[in-house]
Design an enzyme around this catalytic site. Structure first.
Site, PDB file in Angstrom:
ATOM      1  N   ARG A  52      54.673  54.171 -29.751  1.00 53.81           N
ATOM      2  CA  ARG A  52      54.592  54.320 -31.213  1.00 53.81           C
ATOM      3  C   ARG A  52      55.954  54.741 -31.740  1.00 53.81           C
ATOM      4  O   ARG A  52      56.621  55.579 -31.129  1.00 53.81           O
ATOM      5  CB  ARG A  52      53.566  55.404 -31.578  1.00 53.81           C
TER       6      ARG A  52
ATOM      7  N   GLU B 196      56.277  61.095  -3.828  1.00 55.82           N
ATOM      8  CA  GLU B 196      57.046  62.268  -3.411  1.00 55.82           C
ATOM      9  C   GLU B 196      56.116  63.289  -2.739  1.00 55.82           C
ATOM     10  O   GLU B 196      54.932  63.333  -3.074  1.00 55.82           O
ATOM     11  CB  GLU B 196      57.770  62.900  -4.624  1.00 55.82           C
TER      12      GLU B 196
ATOM     13  N   HIS C 146      62.518  66.993  -7.681  1.00 57.96           N
ATOM     14  CA  HIS C 146      61.593  67.332  -8.774  1.00 57.96           C
ATOM     15  C   HIS C 146      61.824  68.770  -9.267  1.00 57.96           C
ATOM     16  O   HIS C 146      60.909  69.600  -9.269  1.00 57.96           O
ATOM     17  CB  HIS C 146      60.138  67.128  -8.325  1.00 57.96           C
ATOM     18  N   ILE C 147      63.050  69.012  -9.709  1.00 60.76           N
ATOM     19  CA  ILE C 147      63.408  70.374 -10.144  1.00 60.76           C
ATOM     20  C   ILE C 147      63.858  70.423 -11.600  1.00 60.76           C
ATOM     21  O   ILE C 147      64.446  71.420 -12.029  1.00 60.76           O
ATOM     22  CB  ILE C 147      64.523  70.979  -9.247  1.00 60.76           C
TER      23      ILE C 147
ATOM     24  N   ALA D 262      61.062  62.000 -15.242  1.00 59.92           N
ATOM     25  CA  ALA D 262      59.739  62.099 -15.887  1.00 59.92           C
ATOM     26  C   ALA D 262      58.661  62.284 -14.823  1.00 59.92           C
ATOM     27  O   ALA D 262      58.319  63.430 -14.479  1.00 59.92           O
ATOM     28  CB  ALA D 262      59.495  60.865 -16.743  1.00 59.92           C
ATOM     29  N   ARG D 263      58.144  61.203 -14.273  1.00 58.97           N
ATOM     30  CA  ARG D 263      57.115  61.328 -13.240  1.00 58.97           C
ATOM     31  C   ARG D 263      57.159  60.111 -12.321  1.00 58.97           C
ATOM     32  O   ARG D 263      57.300  58.972 -12.800  1.00 58.97           O
ATOM     33  CB  ARG D 263      55.747  61.411 -13.927  1.00 58.97           C
TER      34      ARG D 263
ATOM     35  N   GLY E 247      59.217  61.574 -26.959  1.00 55.66           N
ATOM     36  CA  GLY E 247      58.300  62.719 -27.097  1.00 55.66           C
ATOM     37  C   GLY E 247      59.110  63.999 -27.157  1.00 55.66           C
ATOM     38  O   GLY E 247      60.292  63.978 -27.495  1.00 55.66           O
ATOM     39  N   ARG E 248      58.461  65.125 -26.798  1.00 57.73           N
ATOM     40  CA  ARG E 248      59.159  66.412 -26.921  1.00 57.73           C
ATOM     41  C   ARG E 248      60.453  66.442 -26.114  1.00 57.73           C
ATOM     42  O   ARG E 248      61.503  66.849 -26.615  1.00 57.73           O
ATOM     43  CB  ARG E 248      58.233  67.555 -26.460  1.00 57.73           C
ATOM     44  N   ILE E 249      60.391  65.996 -24.853  1.00 60.49           N
ATOM     45  CA  ILE E 249      61.582  66.077 -24.005  1.00 60.49           C
ATOM     46  C   ILE E 249      62.608  65.019 -24.424  1.00 60.49           C
ATOM     47  O   ILE E 249      63.806  65.314 -24.533  1.00 60.49           O
ATOM     48  CB  ILE E 249      61.199  65.953 -22.511  1.00 60.49           C
TER      49      ILE E 249
HETATM   50  C1  DGY Z   1      55.773  69.014 -15.253  1.00 60.90           C
HETATM   51  O1  DGY Z   1      55.668  70.064 -15.891  1.00 60.90           O
HETATM   52  O2  DGY Z   1      55.042  68.057 -15.402  1.00 60.90           O
HETATM   53  C2  DGY Z   1      56.850  68.969 -14.234  1.00 60.90           C
HETATM   54  O3  DGY Z   1      57.027  67.714 -13.705  1.00 60.90           O
HETATM   55  C3  DGY Z   1      56.577  69.963 -13.115  1.00 60.90           C
HETATM   56  O4  DGY Z   1      57.775  70.533 -12.858  1.00 60.90           O
END
Ligand code: DGY
Length: 326
Positions: free
Chosen positions: A178, A267, A285-286, A237-238, A155-157
Site C-alpha cells: 500500500r 537460520e 540476526h542481531i 527483515a526476516r 513500515g515503521r522500520i
Molecule cells: C524481531 O523483533 O522480529 C527481530 O527479528 C528479533 O530480533
C-alpha cells in the site's frame, strides 16, 4: 493462585524480577532451544509463555497445552506464531512493535555502509597481514552519499531507514503493498514507485517487510535480475522474504556487487554459498541487538504477558478476534 508461565529463552534478570510478583515463573536461563516436544511438555501446565522466534506456536503445540491463555513474543515479527491456531484455542498472542525500529534501522545502515565500502573484505585483508602498500585502486567501493536508495516496505522500520538517508543526501524510492500517506512520504522524502522500477533504479536496495505466506520470496531471481551490476542488496527483515539461493547465484555470476544480510532462510543454518563469497557481509540476526533495545523488547513481552493474564487485554494484542474460551 498465581498463573504459571514459562519464559522460553534467556532474558534479563530484571525481567524475571518484574514477572515474579505476578506469576509463578519457570525460566530457561540456560537458553537451550527446546524441541517442539519439549516445549509442549513444559507448556502443558502453563497459562502463559514468553517466546521468541525460535519457538513454533502452532496447532500441534496448542492442542497439547489446554491451560495456555497467552503467548507473548519477544520480537516484532511473529511468523513463528500461527494466529489462526491461537484463535481456535482462545490464546492471546502479542509482539513488541515500536521499541526496536531505531536500533534495527541503525543496523540496516551498518550493513549498507559495510557492504558498499567492502569493510569486511578490507578487515579480513588487514588481519591476514596482506597489506603491504597503499594503492589507488584498493577495495574500490560504492558511494552511499547521493546514491539512490530503494526501500522495500515503508513500515515503521523502513521509515526510519528512509529518514537516516537524508544525512547522505540520497534519493529515496520505496515500494510497498500500500502506498504510504502523503505526510509519511514527505517526512521520509520518499517517492513511491512500482517494484520493478525500484529494483532497476536503486543503487542500494534494502528490505523491510515482515515474513508471511504472501511475502515468501518477495525478492527473488526476477527482482535481482533487474538490479544494476553495481548495486547492493541489504536484508535485515526476516529469512524467507529473500530467496537466498537466487541471491547466491546472482552474486556468483557478478550480477550485483554485493549483499549485507542479517537474516536467512532456515537460520541459524545459512546457504553454504554465502560462506564462499567475499562480497557478502553476514551477521547472525542481531539488527535489534543493542543492550537497551533487547531489554525493552523482553520487558515489553513481560508487560504484555502480565496484562494478558490479568485483564485479557494486553497492549500489543495481535489477534483481537481471538475467540476467548473456545
Ligand atoms: C524481531 O523483533 O522480529 C527481530 O527479528 C528479533 O530480533
Amino acid at each position: 493462585m498465581k498463573n504459571k508461565i514459562f519464559v522460553a529463552r534467556e532474558v534479563f534478570q530484571e525481567v524475571l524480577d518484574f514477572l515474579a510478583p505476578h506469576c509463578e515463573v519457570q525460566a530457561n536461563q540456560e537458553d537451550k532451544v527446546l524441541t517442539a516436544e519439549e516445549l509442549a511438555g513444559v507448556l502443558a501446565d502453563k497459562e502463559g509463555a514468553m517466546t521468541t522466534l525460535t519457538e513454533r506456536i502452532d496447532e500441534s503445540l496448542l492442542s497439547r497445552c489446554p491451560r495456555l491463555k497467552a503467548v507473548c513474543n519477544i520480537a516484532v515479527g511473529y511468523n513463528n506464531i500461527d494466529l489462526a491456531a491461537c484463535n481456535a484455542h482462545g490464546v492471546l498472542a502479542t509482539n513488541t512493535p515500536g521499541v526496536l525500529d531505531d536500533t534495527t534501522a541503525d543496523f540496516a545502515w551498518a550493513l549498507i555502509l559495510a557492504t558498499a565500502r567492502r569493510l569486511n573484505e578490507a578487515e579480513a585483508y588487514i588481519r591476514a597481514r596482506q597489506w603491504d602498500k597503499w594503492k589507488l585502486k584498493q577495495f574500490l567501493g560504492l558511494d552511499v552519499h547521493h546514491a539512490v536508495l530503494g526501500i522495500i516496505g515503508l513500515g515503521r522500520i523502513g521509515q526510519v531507514v528512509a529518514r537516516r538517508a537524508m544525512g547522505f543526501e540520497m534519493e529515496v524510492l520505496y515500494h510497498d503493498v500500500r502506498r504510504a500517506a502523503p505526510e509519511i512520504e514527505s517526512a521520509c522524502r520518499a517517492t513511491y514507485v512500482p517494484k520493478e522500477e525500484l529494483f532497476r533504479k536503486a543503487d542500494i536496495v534494502t528490505i523491510h517487510i515482515p515474513y508471511s505466506r504472501e511475502t515468501h520470496h518477495a525478492v527473488g531471481a526476477p527482482e535481482i535480475a533487474l538490479m544494476k551490476k553495481s548495486a547492493i542488496l541489504i536484508h535485515a527483515a526476516r529469512g524467507g522474504v529473500l530467496d537466498d539461493a537466487a541471491l547466491v547465484e546472482a552474486l556468483r555470476k557478478g550480477a550485483i556487487a554485493g549483499a549485507g544480510l542479517d537474516v536467512f532462510e532456515g537460520e541459524p543454518a545459512i546457504h553454504p554459498g554465502f560462506g564462499e563469497l567475499k562480497n557478502v557481509v553476514l551477521s547472525p540476526h542481531i539488527a535489534s541487538s543493542s543492550e537497551k533495545t533487547r531489554f525493552r523488547m523482553a520487558m515489553k513481552a513481560a508487560e504484555n504477558l502480565v496484562a494478558a493474564l490479568a485483564s485479557g487485554n494486553p497492549p500489543n494484542l495481535l489477534n483481537p478476534e481471538v475467540k476467548k474460551g473456545a
